[in-house]
Structure formats: C-alpha cells, structure tokens
Write an enzyme that holds these catalytic residues in place. Structure first.
Site, PDB file in Angstrom:
ATOM      1  N   LYS A 105      -4.475   5.667 -50.573  1.00 43.48           N
ATOM      2  CA  LYS A 105      -4.449   4.160 -50.817  1.00 43.48           C
ATOM      3  C   LYS A 105      -3.085   3.819 -49.787  1.00 43.48           C
ATOM      4  CE  LYS A 105      -4.768   0.909 -53.928  1.00 43.48           C
ATOM      5  NZ  LYS A 105      -5.943   0.584 -54.982  1.00 43.48           N
TER       6      LYS A 105
HETATM    7  P1  NAD Z   1      -5.725 -10.578 -56.493  1.00 42.10           P
HETATM    8  O1  NAD Z   1      -4.475 -10.583 -55.606  1.00 42.10           O
HETATM    9  O2  NAD Z   1      -7.127 -11.142 -56.272  1.00 42.10           O
HETATM   10  O3  NAD Z   1      -5.253 -11.139 -58.079  1.00 42.10           O
HETATM   11  C1  NAD Z   1      -4.321 -10.751 -58.824  1.00 42.10           C
HETATM   12  C2  NAD Z   1      -3.580 -12.162 -59.642  1.00 42.10           C
HETATM   13  O4  NAD Z   1      -2.686 -11.713 -60.676  1.00 42.10           O
HETATM   14  C3  NAD Z   1      -3.238 -13.061 -58.716  1.00 42.10           C
HETATM   15  O5  NAD Z   1      -3.874 -14.350 -59.244  1.00 42.10           O
HETATM   16  C4  NAD Z   1      -1.604 -13.334 -59.137  1.00 42.10           C
HETATM   17  O6  NAD Z   1      -1.210 -14.548 -59.164  1.00 42.10           O
HETATM   18  C5  NAD Z   1      -1.790 -12.690 -60.526  1.00 42.10           C
HETATM   19  N1  NAD Z   1      -0.677 -12.180 -60.975  1.00 42.10           N
HETATM   20  C6  NAD Z   1       0.247 -11.277 -60.339  1.00 42.10           C
HETATM   21  N2  NAD Z   1       1.365 -10.923 -61.115  1.00 42.10           N
HETATM   22  C7  NAD Z   1       1.212 -11.425 -62.226  1.00 42.10           C
HETATM   23  C8  NAD Z   1       1.855 -11.360 -63.471  1.00 42.10           C
HETATM   24  N3  NAD Z   1       3.037 -10.682 -63.554  1.00 42.10           N
HETATM   25  N4  NAD Z   1       1.390 -11.983 -64.602  1.00 42.10           N
HETATM   26  C9  NAD Z   1       0.317 -12.907 -64.456  1.00 42.10           C
HETATM   27  N5  NAD Z   1      -0.387 -12.800 -63.253  1.00 42.10           N
HETATM   28  C10 NAD Z   1       0.070 -12.302 -62.032  1.00 42.10           C
HETATM   29  O7  NAD Z   1      -5.793  -8.982 -56.910  1.00 42.10           O
HETATM   30  P2  NAD Z   1      -7.197  -8.289 -57.600  1.00 42.10           P
HETATM   31  O8  NAD Z   1      -7.867  -7.654 -56.461  1.00 42.10           O
HETATM   32  O9  NAD Z   1      -7.526  -9.216 -58.632  1.00 42.10           O
HETATM   33  O10 NAD Z   1      -6.427  -6.821 -58.368  1.00 42.10           O
HETATM   34  C11 NAD Z   1      -5.594  -7.214 -59.617  1.00 42.10           C
HETATM   35  C12 NAD Z   1      -5.557  -5.532 -60.087  1.00 42.10           C
HETATM   36  O11 NAD Z   1      -6.781  -5.000 -59.984  1.00 42.10           O
HETATM   37  C13 NAD Z   1      -4.516  -4.765 -59.095  1.00 42.10           C
HETATM   38  O12 NAD Z   1      -3.953  -3.870 -59.846  1.00 42.10           O
HETATM   39  C14 NAD Z   1      -5.494  -4.046 -58.274  1.00 42.10           C
HETATM   40  O13 NAD Z   1      -4.855  -2.772 -57.763  1.00 42.10           O
HETATM   41  C15 NAD Z   1      -6.529  -3.841 -59.488  1.00 42.10           C
HETATM   42  N6  NAD Z   1      -7.814  -3.419 -58.962  1.00 42.10           N
HETATM   43  C16 NAD Z   1      -8.534  -4.171 -57.942  1.00 42.10           C
HETATM   44  C17 NAD Z   1      -9.712  -4.139 -57.309  1.00 42.10           C
HETATM   45  C18 NAD Z   1     -10.373  -4.982 -56.574  1.00 42.10           C
HETATM   46  O14 NAD Z   1     -11.981  -4.500 -56.370  1.00 42.10           O
HETATM   47  N7  NAD Z   1     -10.135  -6.072 -56.138  1.00 42.10           N
HETATM   48  C19 NAD Z   1     -10.364  -2.719 -57.503  1.00 42.10           C
HETATM   49  C20 NAD Z   1      -9.803  -1.820 -58.631  1.00 42.10           C
HETATM   50  C21 NAD Z   1      -8.466  -2.158 -59.052  1.00 42.10           C
END
Ligand code: NAD
Length: 467
Positions: free
Chosen positions: A105
């Site tokens: 990561k």
């Molecule tokens: P992203 O940046 O697209 O979206 C995250 C969203 O969460 C944002 O809109 C942000 O404003 C909101 N947010 C942040 N903190 C918050 C809080 N305390 N309360 C409410 N909303 C909050 O990110 P993403 O790609 O959607 O990833 C989200 C999670 O999923 C992360 O933990 C990431 O590690 C995990 N993840 C993502 C992927 C992927 O393919 N993008 C794959 C596996 C895991």
C-alpha cells in the site's frame, strides 16, 4: 494512541485471534503479521513560486506472491502506520480471494483539494520517479492502484511517467492499475468495488442460515440500508443496490452532513447535486449532522469512507443488524468484539471491498497479454448462438421469444466478462468464508473465518518456499 496506531493495532489484533486457531510453526505467525519493509520518501516540487516538500510511503507487507499489489492514497492524514495497516489488509485480501499478489500500500501526505490538476500531475510524476528508483512501481514487482483521493488521472500519470523512465519495457502499462480505458485500463474498474459490495450482499442473501443469524428478512429488496461516504465506493454501492436490487437507501452520510429519506434516496439525483455543489446541502432530506446519523436504525450499514468510524465511543449506539465493511478498517477491534457479542454480523473489509483489486487483476492480465478480453470469442460466440436460435425456430416452426433472442445471440462484451469474473470471484469468496464459519466450531464470526483462510494460504505458501 493515534488513530493510525489504533488501526494497525486493530488489524494485528484481529490477525492474532485468527492465527491462534491455526497452530502455525514457531515464529511463522509473527513473520506473516509484520510488514516486510516500508519506504518513506521526501521530495520537493516547485509550486506557486515555492519549493514544497511532500512525504510519501510505500509499504510492502508480504512478498509470498509477486508482484505485490495495493492502492495509493492521497490524504493530509496519511501516515506510515496507516499505510502498514492497509498493506497488511491487502495481503490478507489477495490471499483470501485467490489473487496472485502479495500485499502492499502507498500514500502521499497531500490534500488533493488544495492543488490544481496540473499541480497534482507534477506531484504525482515526482512521486512516481521516487517509487520507480526502488522498483516500488514495476509490472512484476509492485503494482499500485487507486485508493482514497486518487483515481484514473493519477494512475494514467504514473503509468506514463513509468513508461518514460523505461521506454523499452513492453509491459510498462502493467506497472499500475485503475488507468482510464483509453490508457490501458479496463471497463468496469471504476465501479468495481461498489459493484463487488452488491455481489457480496446478493450472495449473503443466498444463505438463509447466515441472514437468519443477523435476524434479517430474506432478500435484498426493501432492506433499509445506510451508507457512509459518497465517493467512488459509496456512490456505486448505493447506485447498484437501489437501482438493480430494489433496496431502500435510507441515509447517506458525508463529511459535512447527510441525507435521510426513509422511503429511499434517489441516488443519481443526489450524485448530480453533490457533483455540482460539492455538498448535500439543499437536497431534500438534508441534515448537517454526520456522526449521529451513523447511529440511526437500519438493517444494513455500509461504512464506505475511512477507518475507525465505529469505535468504543459510539459502538453501543450503532443500531443495525449487518455491517458490510466497504471501507478499510471502519470497525475497530474493540467495537468488533462488542458488536459480535450483540449478534451484529460483520462482513469484513478484506473480503467485502475486494472487488477493486479483483478487477485490477483483470486489468493487469489484460496489459500483460496485450489483448482485450472479448476480442477472440465475441463474433464466434454470436455466430454459434445465432445458428442455434435459427435452428430452433426452423425445427419448431415458431419465432424465438424476441426479448430472449437478443440476450442469447449477442456475444459477451468486455464489461460483461469483467462483471461475470467479478461476480464469480465475490460469490465464491463468500461461500468459502461461510462454509468455514459453519464447519469450525471455534470460529464465531465471518471475520475470523476469512482471516483463518487467508493466513493459512499465506502460511502454506511460505511452507512451500521452505520457510
Ligand atoms: P473516495 O475518496 O472516492 O470517497 C471517500 C468519501 O468519503 C468522500 O466523499 C469523503 O468526503 C467521504 N468521507 C471521508 N471521511 C468521512 C467521514 N468521516 N464521514 C463521512 N464521509 C466521509 O474514496 P473511495 O475510493 O470511495 O474509498 C473509500 C474507502 O474504501 C477507503 O477506506 C478505501 O481504502 C476503501 N477502498 C476503496 C477501493 C477503491 O477501489 N476505490 C477499493 C478497496 C477499498
């Protein structure tokens, strides 16, 4: 203890509980648990007439399979411990899902909202140079992908920078996944993690024994679902569950407020509003509250934002039957124990959000084969299926039902194949976890079951390496 220390501590505690059930040879559990290496880089980029110094990390957790795989996060709060926790989850995730990768990561301490696209591009290219020098981005050694705060643009810049540094490397595009389709990406990668959550839940509701344990009624339709985080993962999960499964999304919780609608939120309208205004304010059902809404009653809670949001402080107020961890590490180890005792089922992160890395795997293979998936079979498939339908019509002297004819005679497109591969992988993953859970009396929850499977596979692979 800082929140990132807590996160690493939580992941390690969950690991220890499961490893204890496995009777591994002396010292092997410790070897699997710790990160093999974490590289910290500080580099300068001249921006707005000032030399800005940035700090980035790339942690390699386990190299029992190579390349190692894992996203790169852009966040002002990124830290070494957070990256190590996330890298460990990647090892367990790839192992559990049978993907041929070790875990890694990366992160860069940066607030992407503070910089323009052009500036972010310069920062990303500099970061890529630092990673490339140490083979921490490399098609056969270490393959990053997107995570919070990064997306297709960052991945395209990284691939391009890598190609510039290695102009004769024929597999250069496979150095990173999550690229735009026009730049070597694959259809369906952006939606993959949210789509994966949909498949997880579809499979869960095929197991009466499991949903009855959570005291849930059968079927996804009409389940009241709350989602925290409306980014890539949260938005796609909300979209597919409401549009294709008829679930009711009763609350979506963001940083600066939430939207509540007990009849079900119109996800696409909310998305348009959010893209346009940058917040939920002004949308029907808006409330400026965030944290309190997480405690509202629902059937299924999907935290899809950040780690540690369900913790010892709010766990007793959480009012749901099932938690699907779309984010990494949203439930701390303490909260996990309390919820399990209360009978709340938790589908763990390193299974639930594996859709992203699964489709990344398809993209990596596509880049290495230099051919898109549907190319060889599509027309041949169409020819044979059309012949079959024509034959049936001739034999029976009847027209084939129109609504089925197109479905049968159209060959599979790339996106059909990606979704099919993803569905197969996610559904099989759940079957494995559920089977183990019911087969081993010492295992009381889905997380332990998934972790036992993941650790056992890594341990086996060390064993065959003679370690
Ligand atoms: P992203 O940046 O697209 O979206 C995250 C969203 O969460 C944002 O809109 C942000 O404003 C909101 N947010 C942040 N903190 C918050 C809080 N305390 N309360 C409410 N909303 C909050 O990110 P993403 O790609 O959607 O990833 C989200 C999670 O999923 C992360 O933990 C990431 O590690 C995990 N993840 C993502 C992927 C992927 O393919 N993008 C794959 C596996 C895991």
């Amino acid at each position: 203890m800082s929140s990132s220390e807590n996160f690493l501590d939580s992941v390690n505690k969950m690991f220890d509980q499961s490893a204890d059930l496995l009777n591994l040879s002396n010292g092997l559990a410790e070897k699997i648990k710790v990160a093999n290496s974490t590289y910290t880089v500080r580099f300068g980029v001249r921006l707005r007439d000032k030399l800005e110094t940035f700090t980035g990390f790339r942690s390699v957790h386990s190299e029992h399979w190579e390349p190692v795989k894992g996203g790169i996060r852009y966040s002002p709060f990124a830290s070494q411990m957070e990256v190590e926790a996330l890298a460990a989850l990647m090892s367990y995730k790839c192992s559990l899902m049978d993907l041929p990768f070790g875990g890694s990561k990366g992160a860069l301490i940066v607030d992407p909202k503070k910089w323009s696209k052009k500036e972010l591009q310069r920062i990303t290219r500099r970061f890529t140079q630092e990673l490339a020098k140490r083979d921490l981005i490399h098609p056969s050694q270490n393959v990053p992908g997107p995570d919070m705060g990064t997306g297709e643009d960052e991945m395209a810049w990284m691939a391009d920078e890598y190609k510039r540094l290695h102009p004769t490397e024929i597999d250069a595009l496979a150095c990173v996944t999550g690229k735009p389709v026009r730049k070597g990406g694959i259809e369906g990668r952006i939606e993959a993690t949210g789509r994966g959550i949909q498949y997880v839940l579809k499979e869960f509701f095929e197991h009466p024994e499991d949903y009855k344990k959570a005291k849930l009624a059968p079927g996804l339709e009409q389940q009241r679902i709350m989602i925290q985080g409306f980014g890539n993962v949260g938005y796609h999960a909300a979209k597919f569950l409401s549009e294709e499964e008829d679930s009711r999304i009763t609350a979506i919780i963001e940083h600066k407020g939430s939207v509540i609608n007990d009849e079900g939120i119109d996800v696409e309208s909310l998305k348009n509003h959010f893209d346009e205004k940058g917040s939920f304010e002004g949308f029907d059902g808006f409330t400026s509250d965030s944290n309190k809404i997480l405690e509202k009653k629902c059937d299924i809670l999907i935290p899809a934002a950040v780690e540690g949001v369900i913790n010892s402080k709010n766990v007793n107020q959480i009012n749901t039957k099932l938690i699907v961890e779309a984010a990494n590490g949203p439930v701390t180890a303490e909260a996990d124990q309390i919820l399990c005792k209360k009978g709340v089922l938790i589908i763990p992160d390193f299974y639930a959000n594996a859709g992203g890395v699964t489709v990344s795997y398809f993209e990596w293979v596509k880049n290495l084969t230099h051919m898109r998936y549907g190319l060889m079979q599509r027309r041949e498939q169409e020819r044979r299926q059309t012949a079959l339908v024509d034959g049936l019509e001739e034999m029976l002297n009847q027209d084939f039902p129109r609504n089925l004819k197109d479905i049968i005679t159209n060959g599979a497109t790339d996106i059909d194949l990606v979704r099919s591969g993803l569905e197969e992988t996610m559904r099989n993953g759940y079957k494995r976890i559920s089977r183990k859970w019911h087969a081993d009396k010492r295992i009381s929850d889905l997380r332990t079951s998934a972790m036992v499977i993941a650790i056992k596979r890594i341990a086996d692979s060390y064993y065959f390496l003679g370690i």
